[in-house]
Scaffold this active site. Sequence first.
Site, PDB file in Angstrom:
ATOM      1  N   SER A 159       0.818  -1.208   0.000  1.00 24.77           N
ATOM      2  CA  SER A 159       0.000   0.000   0.000  1.00 24.77           C
ATOM      3  C   SER A 159       0.859   1.268   0.000  1.00 24.77           C
ATOM      4  O   SER A 159       1.518   1.571  -0.980  1.00 24.77           O
ATOM      5  CB  SER A 159      -0.935  -0.045   1.212  1.00 24.77           C
ATOM      6  OG  SER A 159      -1.857   1.003   1.201  1.00 24.77           O
ATOM      7  N   LYS A 164      -0.661  -4.065  -3.382  1.00 26.16           N
ATOM      8  CA  LYS A 164      -1.965  -3.503  -3.003  1.00 26.16           C
ATOM      9  C   LYS A 164      -2.079  -2.111  -3.615  1.00 26.16           C
ATOM     10  O   LYS A 164      -1.460  -1.163  -3.127  1.00 26.16           O
ATOM     11  CB  LYS A 164      -2.129  -3.431  -1.492  1.00 26.16           C
ATOM     12  CG  LYS A 164      -3.486  -2.865  -1.064  1.00 26.16           C
ATOM     13  CD  LYS A 164      -3.597  -2.798   0.452  1.00 26.16           C
ATOM     14  CE  LYS A 164      -4.952  -2.236   0.876  1.00 26.16           C
ATOM     15  NZ  LYS A 164      -5.100  -0.804   0.539  1.00 26.16           N
ATOM     16  N   GLN A 187      -8.962   2.655   0.073  1.00 28.08           N
ATOM     17  CA  GLN A 187     -10.192   2.455   0.847  1.00 28.08           C
ATOM     18  C   GLN A 187     -10.610   3.757   1.552  1.00 28.08           C
ATOM     19  O   GLN A 187      -9.764   4.556   1.938  1.00 28.08           O
ATOM     20  CB  GLN A 187     -10.018   1.363   1.906  1.00 28.08           C
ATOM     21  CG  GLN A 187     -10.037  -0.040   1.375  1.00 28.08           C
ATOM     22  CD  GLN A 187      -8.757  -0.383   0.643  1.00 28.08           C
ATOM     23  OE1 GLN A 187      -7.659  -0.155   1.144  1.00 28.08           O
ATOM     24  NE2 GLN A 187      -8.893  -0.907  -0.565  1.00 28.08           N
TER      25      GLN A 187
END
Length: 530
Positions: A286, A311, A315
């Site tokens: 991420s 990733k 979100q």
Amino acid sequence: MINNKAKLTAVFLLLISNVLIGQSADTDLQKVETVYNYIDQFYVEDVDNNKIAEAAIVSMLKELDPHSVYISKDEVQAMNEPLVGNFEGVGIQFNILDDTIVVVATIAGGPSEKVGLLAGDKIVNIDDELVAGIGITNKGVMNRLRGEKDSEVGVEIKREGVKKLLDFKIIRDKIPLYSVDAAYMATDKIGYVKINRFAAKTNEEFRNALVKLKSEGMESLIIDLKGNPGGYLNAAFYLADELLGDGKLIVYTEGKNSPRNDMTATRYGNFEEGDIVVLIDQYSASASEILSGAIQDWDRGVVVGRRSFGKGLVQKPFPLPDGSQIRLTIADYYTPSGRFIQKPYENGVDEYRKDIINRLNSGELTDSLVDHFPDSLKFKTNNGRTVYGGGGITPDVFVPLDTTFSTDFYSDVLRKGYINQFALKYANNYRDELTQYYPNVKEFDTNFTANDEFLGEFLNYIKEKELEYKNEEYEKSKLVLGVQLKALVARNIYDGEAYYYVVNKVLNDEFKKAIEILKSNKINNYLSYE
């Protein structure tokens, strides 16, 4: 019958309004409500409405992607704490040794330090409740010591050399959670920073680390993101802004309902010149991939290690009426060269979670995968170098996972916590002598040796635990075991940074490669087009 029908229906309505799309939304919503009504009117027994609502939510999100998840009310605070950067409590690091809570360290400036708790103290009672010898767990300790700011908790501790128990009244306060684990000079010119997550105050911590290291003569920088699972996208942006020049694209996000958003560096940055090496591994995810991807795409530094997690989804939290929430994927993010680094998840969440073990079994973690990428996943950096998308950041310099020391013996002592337990016990038993002979971690690292006498004490310790092992396995793991134990003793005597200071030079192969690259003064050889 099911109670609170309106509440349950509201949960369904809110969730579905965020999840379902297109003209079929009304029909799909009617199906959910119809099923609910059938259960309400005809099911043979009463049903826990909260349980059935959570099951429906989890099932719906599972159909989307592996990172759109439901978080119960009880879990929201616990999951947010590491990213918010603080919690309310007494401010100690602890371990459970021989069924006793042992203070490993007090947080500088925290409530426990202020009243006089010390490393090595053993907590016997909390608010007049016996907590020693009862099989207490880490969760049990936290439940008793954490609490609202300004509330009071009483502890009685046993201190070495003091016959009676010592009584302390501690006023709880906000306790910081740090995301920079270490920031020290690895050589006279090379600084090292270890970042464990990207949280609300990570940029502030990182900036302070840069100022400190530059004052100590830093000319080159190693940023260690190994094992860093990510966190806030903005935190990754701000860190990259410290390293990249004005106007350079750091990352952009885009989704069906989220227009493209470019995030570009400002003219402010504390280390826009000077060589950089970024360390990553298969657990770097991420925000770690945003930072390492931007550094790589602009040829600002060399990325060393193994392919990162992969990733590339963003979100956003959406609150639900009862205090729970969903974290819903709203956009994809892309590196400056246009790479989408999300690994595939079409085969479902269960298979997605097996990816790392599949990499190990396939040999990827011990053998570079660069030659296996199709042309569609090849991109160009600012200098025209080839980099790769689709499933993580592929490093410029591959460093294989070292499995030469791996044995059942090492796995056993690690899994059962014997390495940590012995290191804490050793530090407590010899704390005065160690601090007298080795006033700082540099002295300790240079002069303390994990010799046969030291390791012999560890072997006696595990014999007391009735752990059987084969001598050939011990010999195979001996070097790694000795360094780990030494580093953990250093952490228990000095601080968390001491662990990395000791362990990096011997066991961190990516760190050693970074030092080699930076010392060679040939970093541009890795950053130029061939």
